[in-house]
Design a protein around this motif. Structure first.
Motif, mmCIF file in Angstrom:
data_model
loop_
_atom_site.group_PDB
_atom_site.id
_atom_site.type_symbol
_atom_site.label_atom_id
_atom_site.label_comp_id
_atom_site.label_asym_id
_atom_site.label_seq_id
_atom_site.Cartn_x
_atom_site.Cartn_y
_atom_site.Cartn_z
ATOM 1 N N ASP A 146 28.567 4.903 -30.261
ATOM 2 C CA ASP A 146 29.734 4.052 -30.460
ATOM 3 C C ASP A 146 29.366 2.637 -30.009
ATOM 4 O OD1 ASP A 146 32.150 2.653 -30.269
ATOM 5 O OD2 ASP A 146 33.267 4.380 -29.554
ATOM 6 N N PRO A 147 29.565 1.615 -30.841
ATOM 7 C CA PRO A 147 29.226 0.247 -30.442
ATOM 8 C C PRO A 147 29.846 -0.164 -29.112
ATOM 9 C CG PRO A 147 29.782 0.313 -32.764
ATOM 10 C CD PRO A 147 30.099 1.666 -32.215
ATOM 11 N N ARG A 148 31.024 0.370 -28.810
ATOM 12 C CA ARG A 148 31.683 -0.009 -27.564
ATOM 13 C C ARG A 148 30.876 0.418 -26.344
ATOM 14 N NH1 ARG A 148 35.634 -3.758 -27.907
ATOM 15 N NH2 ARG A 148 36.331 -3.003 -25.871
ATOM 16 N N ALA A 149 30.040 1.447 -26.492
ATOM 17 C CA ALA A 149 29.199 1.870 -25.372
ATOM 18 C C ALA A 149 28.203 0.768 -25.014
ATOM 19 C CB ALA A 149 28.453 3.158 -25.721
ATOM 20 N N LEU A 150 27.756 0.007 -26.013
ATOM 21 C CA LEU A 150 26.831 -1.088 -25.769
ATOM 22 C C LEU A 150 27.543 -2.251 -25.088
ATOM 23 C CD1 LEU A 150 24.863 -0.999 -29.146
ATOM 24 C CD2 LEU A 150 24.323 0.161 -26.988
ATOM 25 N N LYS A 151 28.759 -2.538 -25.519
ATOM 26 C CA LYS A 151 29.517 -3.604 -24.857
ATOM 27 C C LYS A 151 29.864 -3.208 -23.431
ATOM 28 C CE LYS A 151 33.431 -6.751 -25.283
ATOM 29 N NZ LYS A 151 34.709 -7.080 -25.936
ATOM 30 N N ASP A 152 30.235 -1.951 -23.234
ATOM 31 C CA ASP A 152 30.559 -1.487 -21.886
ATOM 32 C C ASP A 152 29.353 -1.630 -20.959
ATOM 33 O OD1 ASP A 152 33.086 -0.872 -22.756
ATOM 34 O OD2 ASP A 152 32.723 1.291 -22.943
ATOM 35 N N PHE A 153 28.165 -1.332 -21.474
ATOM 36 C CA PHE A 153 26.948 -1.460 -20.671
ATOM 37 C C PHE A 153 26.747 -2.898 -20.211
ATOM 38 C CE2 PHE A 153 22.432 -2.526 -20.449
ATOM 39 C CZ PHE A 153 21.988 -1.620 -19.498
ATOM 40 N N ALA A 154 27.001 -3.839 -21.103
ATOM 41 C CA ALA A 154 26.788 -5.249 -20.782
ATOM 42 C C ALA A 154 27.730 -5.741 -19.692
ATOM 43 C CB ALA A 154 26.965 -6.101 -22.041
ATOM 44 N N ASN A 155 28.846 -5.046 -19.502
ATOM 45 C CA ASN A 155 29.840 -5.497 -18.530
ATOM 46 C C ASN A 155 29.959 -4.574 -17.317
ATOM 47 O OD1 ASN A 155 31.420 -7.901 -19.831
ATOM 48 N ND2 ASN A 155 31.053 -6.455 -21.486
ATOM 49 N N SER A 156 29.089 -3.582 -17.231
ATOM 50 C CA SER A 156 29.128 -2.643 -16.112
ATOM 51 C C SER A 156 28.298 -3.173 -14.944
ATOM 52 C CB SER A 156 28.582 -1.282 -16.554
ATOM 53 O OG SER A 156 28.407 -0.441 -15.435
ATOM 54 N N GLU A 157 28.719 -2.819 -13.735
ATOM 55 C CA GLU A 157 27.988 -3.203 -12.534
ATOM 56 C C GLU A 157 27.299 -2.003 -11.888
ATOM 57 O OE1 GLU A 157 30.560 -5.248 -9.863
ATOM 58 O OE2 GLU A 157 31.247 -6.701 -11.351
ATOM 59 N N VAL A 158 27.331 -0.841 -12.532
ATOM 60 C CA VAL A 158 26.753 0.368 -11.939
ATOM 61 C C VAL A 158 25.234 0.232 -11.846
ATOM 62 C CG1 VAL A 158 26.470 2.859 -12.154
ATOM 63 C CG2 VAL A 158 28.629 1.790 -12.840
ATOM 64 N N GLY A 159 24.714 0.271 -10.635
ATOM 65 C CA GLY A 159 23.268 0.252 -10.441
ATOM 66 C C GLY A 159 22.623 -1.113 -10.447
ATOM 67 N N ALA A 160 23.220 -2.090 -11.127
ATOM 68 C CA ALA A 160 22.651 -3.433 -11.203
ATOM 69 C C ALA A 160 23.701 -4.369 -11.789
ATOM 70 C CB ALA A 160 21.387 -3.446 -12.069
ATOM 71 N N HIS A 161 24.005 -5.434 -11.083
ATOM 72 C CA HIS A 161 25.064 -6.366 -11.475
ATOM 73 C C HIS A 161 24.481 -7.433 -12.410
ATOM 74 C CE1 HIS A 161 28.373 -8.989 -11.565
ATOM 75 N NE2 HIS A 161 28.863 -8.767 -10.350
ATOM 76 N N PRO A 162 24.868 -7.455 -13.700
ATOM 77 C CA PRO A 162 24.286 -8.434 -14.630
ATOM 78 C C PRO A 162 24.930 -9.807 -14.591
ATOM 79 C CG PRO A 162 25.792 -7.019 -15.803
ATOM 80 C CD PRO A 162 25.759 -6.507 -14.375
#
Length: 276
Positions: A111-127
């Motif tokens: 699901d494309p939203r999984a890629l957007k969610d990854f870009a905004n997640s802080e789990v394990g490493a804060h981007p």
């Protein structure tokens, strides 16, 4: 003189001239806060090009660290592990989920939203703040933005074998590939590598930043001065990988995972005894 582009963000908007320098160059600053020298020297003399092997040989090595620095780092490591012997177990489950998503089959079917969610997640490493990526994603829509992000990640991880990872990373950082997703830059590309190669990549997502990137950590913890990213022939893609491997070797064993090791380095850089 060519238009300046931020080496970290690969953006050429909101760049101001801080001051003029000798030799026709200028000190410029991007809205992200990063400053660098821009422009060709007035003198016709140019720094000679160096080969990849020569540049790699000149990059600092673990054996370049002074003994007293190694001793200090070892004492800090023992102190840290005694008080924080483990790391958040929830990170492993998140990493495993995205290892599947970032597989070739996973990228093509997720699901494309999984890629957007990854870009905004802080789990394990804060981007950090991903305002540019989010703005472009929202303007393009899930389908188109998801496809560009998928192609970006696929090229990084599975691009042509004849193109080294450092050069694929550099191409995406500079936006030289037409499919490179706007805003999916250093922090997010490095975060992808952390997920897919968790035994190699420390979750320190920037090479250099005021808050402390790999370059600052190498200086403050180990007393090593790593090259500036704007130096001639040092591409940011190479510096990202080489600095990661250097710190990975120096930090050594004893940690639950690379996120744990990175958390130690983040802590160690702020302990008394470091130097700017």
């Amino acid at each position: 003189m060519s238009l300046p582009m931020c080496p970290l963000c690969s953006e050429d908007e909101d760049i101001e001239v801080v001051r003029s320098l000798d030799g026709g160059r200028r000190l410029v600053k991007h809205r992200c806060g990063y400053e660098w020298e821009h422009g060709e020297p007035a003198s016709p003399q140019r720094q000679p090009s160096r080969s990849f092997d020569d540049l790699k040989a000149r990059f600092p090595k673990p054996e370049d660290v002074e003994p007293e620095r190694l001793e200090r780092a070892a004492l800090l490591k023992a102190q840290y592990l005694a008080s924080r012997p483990d790391f958040d177990p929830g990170v492993a489950a998140y990493w495993a989920k995205y290892q599947q998503i970032f597989s070739l089959d996973g990228l093509r079917t997720c699901d494309p939203r999984a890629l957007k969610d990854f870009a905004n997640s802080e789990v394990g490493a804060h981007p950090g703040n991903q305002a540019t990526f989010n703005s472009v994603w929202n303007a393009m829509g899930d389908a188109a933005a998801g496809e560009m992000t998928r192609q970006t990640i696929e090229y990084l991880l599975y691009g042509p074998d004849e193109v080294p990872l450092a050069d694929r990373l550099q191409a995406l950082l500079t936006g030289s590939k037409s499919f490179a997703m706007t805003g999916f830059k250093e922090a997010l590309l490095t975060r992808v590598l952390c997920v897919v190669q968790p035994d190699r990549f420390l979750s320190i997502l920037k090479y250099t930043t005021e808050a402390g990137g790999k370059r600052e950590i190498a200086r403050l913890v180990y007393g090593l001065e790593l090259p500036a990213p704007e130096s001639v022939n040092w591409t940011l893609g190479r510096l990202i990988l080489w600095s990661n491997d250097l710190l990975h070797t120096l930090v050594g064993d004893g940690f639950a995972n690379q996120q744990h090791a990175a958390a130690f380095l983040w802590w160690a850089k702020d302990q008394p005894g470091g130097r700017l």
